[in-house]
Design a protein around this motif. Structure first.
Motif, PDB file in Angstrom:
ATOM      1  N   ASP A 148     106.763 -21.249  67.763  1.00  0.00           N
ATOM      2  CA  ASP A 148     105.446 -21.241  68.409  1.00  0.00           C
ATOM      3  C   ASP A 148     105.175 -22.501  69.562  1.00  0.00           C
ATOM      4  OD1 ASP A 148     104.830 -19.488  66.443  1.00  0.00           O
ATOM      5  OD2 ASP A 148     103.278 -20.626  65.456  1.00  0.00           O
ATOM      6  N   ALA A 149     104.144 -22.135  70.455  1.00  0.00           N
ATOM      7  CA  ALA A 149     104.052 -22.975  71.537  1.00  0.00           C
ATOM      8  C   ALA A 149     102.248 -23.226  71.669  1.00  0.00           C
ATOM      9  CB  ALA A 149     104.627 -22.796  72.665  1.00  0.00           C
ATOM     10  N   VAL A 150     102.039 -24.361  72.087  1.00  0.00           N
ATOM     11  CA  VAL A 150     100.648 -24.479  72.382  1.00  0.00           C
ATOM     12  C   VAL A 150     100.202 -25.134  73.668  1.00  0.00           C
ATOM     13  CG1 VAL A 150      99.716 -24.442  69.870  1.00  0.00           C
ATOM     14  CG2 VAL A 150     100.263 -26.749  70.881  1.00  0.00           C
ATOM     15  N   TYR A 151      98.950 -25.078  74.175  1.00  0.00           N
ATOM     16  CA  TYR A 151      98.888 -25.895  75.117  1.00  0.00           C
ATOM     17  C   TYR A 151      97.021 -25.954  75.343  1.00  0.00           C
ATOM     18  CZ  TYR A 151      97.661 -27.880  79.888  1.00  0.00           C
ATOM     19  OH  TYR A 151      97.338 -28.458  80.845  1.00  0.00           O
ATOM     20  N   ALA A 152      96.789 -27.107  75.750  1.00  0.00           N
ATOM     21  CA  ALA A 152      95.325 -27.244  75.644  1.00  0.00           C
ATOM     22  C   ALA A 152      95.014 -28.038  77.043  1.00  0.00           C
ATOM     23  CB  ALA A 152      94.509 -27.597  74.534  1.00  0.00           C
ATOM     24  N   GLY A 153      94.121 -27.784  77.921  1.00  0.00           N
ATOM     25  CA  GLY A 153      93.524 -28.526  78.953  1.00  0.00           C
ATOM     26  C   GLY A 153      92.280 -28.236  79.409  1.00  0.00           C
ATOM     27  N   VAL A 177     103.199 -22.384  62.866  1.00  0.00           N
ATOM     28  CA  VAL A 177     101.838 -22.323  62.857  1.00  0.00           C
ATOM     29  C   VAL A 177     101.535 -23.148  64.119  1.00  0.00           C
ATOM     30  CG1 VAL A 177     101.536 -24.307  61.392  1.00  0.00           C
ATOM     31  CG2 VAL A 177      99.729 -22.604  61.794  1.00  0.00           C
ATOM     32  N   ALA A 178     100.500 -22.257  64.835  1.00  0.00           N
ATOM     33  CA  ALA A 178     100.067 -22.783  66.352  1.00  0.00           C
ATOM     34  C   ALA A 178      98.585 -22.687  66.200  1.00  0.00           C
ATOM     35  CB  ALA A 178     100.445 -22.354  67.179  1.00  0.00           C
TER      36      ALA A 178
END
Ligand code: MG
Length: 358
Positions: free
Chosen positions: A146-151, A348-349
């Motif tokens: 899984d991968a996440v990004y928040a900007g 989990v992401a």
């Protein structure tokens, strides 16, 4: 083979008679012969006339019906070579794809109607987002795909699969993050489409065979919010105390639930519940992602998550957690903790974002 030799199964029919009986035109019959789809039983070497055996009618009618369904000839040839049950599931799979594609275009058309009628710009309040993202390997898997990004302009979760699932999800999320640094002015819809294509290219450039990823992302462009979605990760909206799921899973199981062939309850424990209809980096030329504009409401709280959360933490608990959390960071920590407390069977992401007036 001579004409007489081909006659063992009964009197041969000339192309006109066979066309009439099969409801295919002579022109179509010549084309299907050329494609190896329906070769005549006998071709007169002197005149070039084509003759068909009566027992070829069943296949000819099947071809005619499949053409009416809209199936491409190459797929019809595959179906004709299959036995009954296999052929049935091939037709079903084809139609699932058609309906998924139609649903996509319906959503896009609805977005365009809103856009052209100015409905999506009535809310011109400029907003910001406060956000947090967290991903965890869980308690069973050896690696985290899984991968996440928040900007400030992009929020994304991706759930990779295949030999290089980790690379695929990181590439997709990385491409969106890069894209978010300079969302082109004018036309968020077009920008979302470009973003999906860029992410798909990034996944394909890895060259990992059989690898791909889901992708669910939100883009913020001042007073507009855009959603991009492909696969079975999800987006939820918490508004006025209610939790609303705003994405459909692109899975075979969801399709069967939609058609009433499975109940939601049966779907939850279905052995193939993670089998995706669509994903980034998967077969096909175009990434068939959903692209939609959403209205912007200060006070909204969004959750993006992979199936590692919703498969084990019930919606009611997710809602309670999102309502109780002090802020996005608190919310993602607590949601990941709950999925691990439920056994942590999958990666989990989670991304949580609050929409606030600027
Ligand atoms: Mg997963």
């Amino acid at each position: 083979m001579t004409r007489e030799g081909a006659q063992g199964v009964g009197e041969l029919l000339g192309i006109g008679a066979f066309a009439h009986a099969s409801r295919l035109s002579p022109k179509a019959l010549r084309l299907y012969d050329g494609l190896g789809l329906l070769p005549p039983a006998y071709v007169d070497p002197a005149s070039g006339y084509r003759y068909y055996a009566p027992d070829q009618l069943a296949r000819a009618r099947l071809v005619a019906w499949l053409r009416r369904v809209g199936m491409p000839l190459a797929r019809i040839r595959d179906v004709c070579a299959m036995e009954g049950a296999e052929a049935a599931s091939a037709v079903r799979a084809y139609w699932d794809g058609v309906e998924a594609d139609t649903a996509l275009r319906r959503d896009l058309a609805a977005s365009l109607v809103d856009h052209l009628s100015g409905r999506d710009t009535t809310m011109t309040q400029t907003v910001d987002i406060q956000y947090a993202a967290l991903t965890d390997t869980g308690l069973v898997r050896e690696s985290n795909q899984d991968a996440v990004y928040a900007g400030d302009t992009v929020l994304a979760v991706a759930d990779g699969f295949g030999a290089d699932g980790e690379g695929a999800s990181s590439a997709a999320v990385g491409a969106l993050a890069e894209f978010g640094r300079s969302v082109p002015a004018g036309g968020l819809l077009g920008a979302l489409d470009d973003a999906v294509r860029g992410a798909d290219r990034a996944v394909r450039d890895l060259g990992g065979p059989e690898s791909g990823t889901t992708l669910t992302a939100l883009f913020l462009d001042g007073a507009q919010l855009g959603l991009v979605h492909i696969g079975d990760s999800r987006a939820y909206l918490l508004r006025d105390g209610g939790l609303f799921r705003i994405t459909d899973d692109h899975t075979h199981v969801q399709r069967q639930i939609d058609e009433g062939r499975l109940t939601a309850e049966e779907g939850r424990s279905h052995p193939q519940r993670a089998l995706l209809l669509r994903a980034l980096g998967a077969d096909g030329e175009d990434p068939a992602a959903e692209v939609r504009l959403r209205d912007v409401h200060p006070g909204d709280r969004y959750l993006l998550c992979s199936d590692g959360l919703y498969a084990v933490v019930p919606d009611a608990d997710v809602r309670r957690t999102l309502l109780a959390a002090d802020g996005p960071a608190d919310a993602v920590r607590e949601l990941v903790r709950q999925s691990n407390a439920a056994g942590g069977p999958d990666n989990v992401a989670c991304v949580v974002a609050d929409v606030t007036p600027r």
